[in-house]
Every structure is written in C-alpha cells, then in structure tokens.
Design an enzyme around this catalytic site. Sequence first.
Site, PDB file in Angstrom:
ATOM      1  N   ARG A  23     -39.531 -52.604 -32.547  1.00 48.80           N
ATOM      2  CA  ARG A  23     -38.955 -52.493 -33.978  1.00 48.80           C
ATOM      3  C   ARG A  23     -40.372 -53.178 -34.699  1.00 48.80           C
ATOM      4  O   ARG A  23     -41.219 -53.509 -33.799  1.00 48.80           O
ATOM      5  CB  ARG A  23     -37.890 -53.213 -34.655  1.00 48.80           C
ATOM      6  CG  ARG A  23     -37.082 -52.992 -34.636  1.00 48.80           C
ATOM      7  CD  ARG A  23     -36.106 -53.900 -34.757  1.00 48.80           C
ATOM      8  NE  ARG A  23     -34.470 -53.148 -34.882  1.00 48.80           N
ATOM      9  CZ  ARG A  23     -33.391 -53.103 -34.916  1.00 48.80           C
ATOM     10  NH1 ARG A  23     -33.232 -54.533 -35.604  1.00 48.80           N
ATOM     11  NH2 ARG A  23     -32.053 -52.518 -34.523  1.00 48.80           N
ATOM     12  N   ARG A  54     -37.155 -62.093 -31.728  1.00 44.54           N
ATOM     13  CA  ARG A  54     -37.337 -61.214 -32.671  1.00 44.54           C
ATOM     14  C   ARG A  54     -39.057 -60.767 -32.368  1.00 44.54           C
ATOM     15  O   ARG A  54     -40.185 -61.136 -32.273  1.00 44.54           O
ATOM     16  CB  ARG A  54     -37.829 -61.444 -34.419  1.00 44.54           C
ATOM     17  CG  ARG A  54     -37.878 -61.027 -35.925  1.00 44.54           C
ATOM     18  CD  ARG A  54     -37.759 -61.027 -36.822  1.00 44.54           C
ATOM     19  NE  ARG A  54     -37.053 -61.989 -37.461  1.00 44.54           N
ATOM     20  CZ  ARG A  54     -36.242 -61.662 -37.809  1.00 44.54           C
ATOM     21  NH1 ARG A  54     -36.109 -60.835 -38.247  1.00 44.54           N
ATOM     22  NH2 ARG A  54     -35.619 -62.696 -38.106  1.00 44.54           N
ATOM     23  N   GLU A  63     -27.752 -64.734 -35.342  1.00 47.84           N
ATOM     24  CA  GLU A  63     -27.219 -63.337 -35.157  1.00 47.84           C
ATOM     25  C   GLU A  63     -27.246 -63.207 -33.506  1.00 47.84           C
ATOM     26  O   GLU A  63     -28.402 -62.822 -33.022  1.00 47.84           O
ATOM     27  CB  GLU A  63     -27.483 -62.504 -35.856  1.00 47.84           C
ATOM     28  CG  GLU A  63     -26.794 -60.897 -36.339  1.00 47.84           C
ATOM     29  CD  GLU A  63     -27.884 -59.509 -36.981  1.00 47.84           C
ATOM     30  OE1 GLU A  63     -28.395 -58.795 -37.239  1.00 47.84           O
ATOM     31  OE2 GLU A  63     -28.961 -60.666 -37.956  1.00 47.84           O
ATOM     32  N   SER A  80     -24.371 -57.097 -35.833  1.00 51.67           N
ATOM     33  CA  SER A  80     -24.032 -57.058 -36.402  1.00 51.67           C
ATOM     34  C   SER A  80     -23.333 -55.706 -37.056  1.00 51.67           C
ATOM     35  O   SER A  80     -23.995 -54.434 -36.014  1.00 51.67           O
ATOM     36  CB  SER A  80     -24.927 -56.615 -37.748  1.00 51.67           C
ATOM     37  OG  SER A  80     -25.536 -56.979 -38.399  1.00 51.67           O
ATOM     38  N   ARG A  95     -30.618 -61.806 -26.430  1.00 47.36           N
ATOM     39  CA  ARG A  95     -30.463 -62.552 -27.417  1.00 47.36           C
ATOM     40  C   ARG A  95     -29.276 -63.135 -26.437  1.00 47.36           C
ATOM     41  O   ARG A  95     -28.669 -64.698 -26.495  1.00 47.36           O
ATOM     42  CB  ARG A  95     -29.713 -62.284 -28.761  1.00 47.36           C
ATOM     43  CG  ARG A  95     -31.074 -61.767 -29.918  1.00 47.36           C
ATOM     44  CD  ARG A  95     -30.802 -61.953 -30.834  1.00 47.36           C
ATOM     45  NE  ARG A  95     -31.671 -61.673 -31.779  1.00 47.36           N
ATOM     46  CZ  ARG A  95     -31.451 -61.670 -33.287  1.00 47.36           C
ATOM     47  NH1 ARG A  95     -31.282 -61.935 -34.237  1.00 47.36           N
ATOM     48  NH2 ARG A  95     -32.717 -60.916 -33.719  1.00 47.36           N
TER      49      ARG A  95
END
Length: 424
Positions: free
Chosen positions: A261, A276, A348, A351, A389
């Site tokens: 990303r 991130r 987070e 999701s 994570r």
Amino acid sequence: MLDKNFVRGNLGRVRERLATRGGEYQLDELVSIDAELKRNVLRIEELRRKRNDASDEIGRLRRQGLDTQEQQSRVRDMSSEIKSLEESSRSLEARLNSILHGIPNLPHPSVPIGSDETTNAEVRRWGTAPRFDFQPLDHVDLGTALGILDMERAAKIAGARFSLLQGSGALMERALINFMLDVHTRHHGYTEVLPPFMANSASLFGTGNLPKFAMDLFKLEGTDYYLIPTAEVPVTNIYQGEAVSEDTLPQKFVAYTPCFRSEAGSYGKDTRGLIRQHQFNKVELVKFAHPDRSYEELESLTRDAEDILQRLGLHYRVVVLCSGDLGFSSAKTYDIEVWLPSQARFREISSCSNFEAFQARRANIRFKTADGRRQYLHTLNGSGLAVGRTWLAILENCQQRDGSVVITEALRPYMGGMDCIRRP
C-alpha cells in the site's frame, strides 16, 4: 456498485442513507442523466418505427414506378438523428456509470450514525490488559534491543515504512502465518488458497479499489498489473464473471499474502514502527454467502478472527464502525482492536466487513438458484489477522523487565519449542 434500477426507484432512501456517510455523490446529475437517457431511448424507438414505415412506403412507391426522393431524404434524416442520439446515449451512459462507480455502499440500518471514528460503538471486550511494574517499551525499542528488528537497514534497502526482521523475529512472523492458517483451516473450516500477489485493473475494480483509490496502489509501469493491497482482491475475484450453485454457499477461503500500500493520505500518521507499512503480511478471510444469511456469516467471520487473539492471549475489543467511518464498499464493518501497552490504547488489527452485493455486482459474481434464476451473492472479508500488528502486539504485551519477550504457548510449537526471545 449500487443497482442503477434500485437507485432510480428508491432515490429518497438512497439519499438518506448516503447522507449518513457525509460527502457529495452527484445524485442529482445521475437522475438528470438517467432521465435524458430515457428520453433518448423513446425518441430512438419512435424514429425507428417511422423509418421502418417510410422504408415500407418507399418499397410500395417503387413498385408503382413513382418517385421516392422525398421519402429517401426523410429516411436519411431519421437515420442521422438516430446515430446522433445513439452516440449521445453512449456518452451519457459512460458518465452515468462513472458517477455510479463513485457512489459508496449504503450503510446497513444497524450501523450507528456518526461522522468519524469517535462515534464507533464498542461491542465487547476480551481479556485484560497486562500490568507492568516497569515502564513498558514500544515494539521498535524492544525489537531493536533484541536484535530481531532493524528499521535503519530496511530504510537503506527500500526507504521509509519498510522493516527488516531477522533471527527469532523472522521466525515469529513465519510462525504466526502458519499458526493462523492452521487455525482457520483446521478449526474454522476455511479452504486455503495461495493467489497471485498481483492483480489486474478489472479485479481491483471488482472489489472497489479502482477507480476511486488508485493513489493507494502500486502499479507496475507499462502493464495492467498492480501489487495487491490485500488478499481480498484476488480471492474475491476467484469467481469474477461466474455463477456458483446455491447449494455450495457459503464458501469460505483463507489466504496468506504480502500486501502493498502506498499509504497515500496518511499524512505522517504512525511513521514509527510496524503499524503502517508499505509492505506487510496478512492472513485474509473471504466468504461468498447467500444474501439471506450474510449477516450471520459476518458475525461468525468476526468470531473466527477474534479466536486467533484469544488463543494468543491478547487483550482486545470489538467495535462496530459508524456510517462516516465505513470503507467505500462496506455495508457494515466490525473492527477488532488489540491492546498496545506502549500507547495505552487499542489499535486496529482486523476489519471484518459485509459488502452485500456491492462487490458482486461490480465483479459480476452470482449464484444459481434451484429453479435456474441467477442472483448476486454477498461477499464478506476480514483480516485473520494482520501478521505484523500481531507480531508487535506480542512483543509489547509479553515483554519482561529484562527486555526479553515470552512466547505465548499457542505459538511455541511453530517456533521449535522456543518459549522466550532474549537479548543477545
């Protein structure tokens, strides 16, 4: 993508639900274009009838030996007008589709209304946060001191927002991938797939990443290939353009892939550490479900992702996203957030979303009913989990005063029996 006929027939409801998301979605222009297209269709049909009648008249007059120049001129004029209207309709259709492609999914009625993440609603918590009799370090300081994380050399190799794991750190990343895949296949009934790590623009359109979020993607120059931002893209497109049998639903897939990303628009958030990154590993859950049962499947998918954290003994909570915080393609999303001691907050780690027929309509994925009808199925996906994570959550939650990190019991068989990572 929303159904054009549904938008046309339920404009008030569509406006109301989209208003809960915020933003402008050019619905007035869509309605105006749709009305003009209808007028064009009616006019084209009228002209074709008149042209056919005129052609019949020309044939009759010719058989009588009479002049037909006036009728032929009329036919030419009508043909010219039909061609012009058809060209106009193609242009209008393209503009209508462009607007439609930019309209997000409608939030499900159970989604709380709000403008941003501050309105997300907590659903449940599991476990308790660890208590330390010392100041806990963050994962970057821990990993660096243990010699298992090297951010500086990763930056030398590739640039910012990359990481280099080594030794026990690399082993734990691999162990987590295998552990997650084993749990989801052996205990939750998912079928493992290993998809391509690149996808074409049609696949990214199908999941809603294109055209709206092109800036978030890495494109291979001179090709139609993109590095995948998540396994959701290739796995959802397994049935692109196909119709599966109703009695095969639900179908459940799990895939490990690296993810890529650009993090466009992150504006300097989470620049430190692994939160991130431009490249990270993830185990993804994807479901193809019957529309009547997709929300049951969302609940079970979320529980499957939670089970990984429970087996690892990590404190977490589940929140339901409000309307203004929903992803573009989602009708309802649960975020699973793991506790990070260094930040004293939940972050987070997964999701879990139900897209209803939004992606299926874009990718043309249907199911065949027993009586032969074809309907759009519902697609769902969720991280099961984001591996990096999870890695950093274990470091921070299981750290000891001497800087070592205890390996959670569930992971030890995947690390050759290792029970602790110690400073060299």
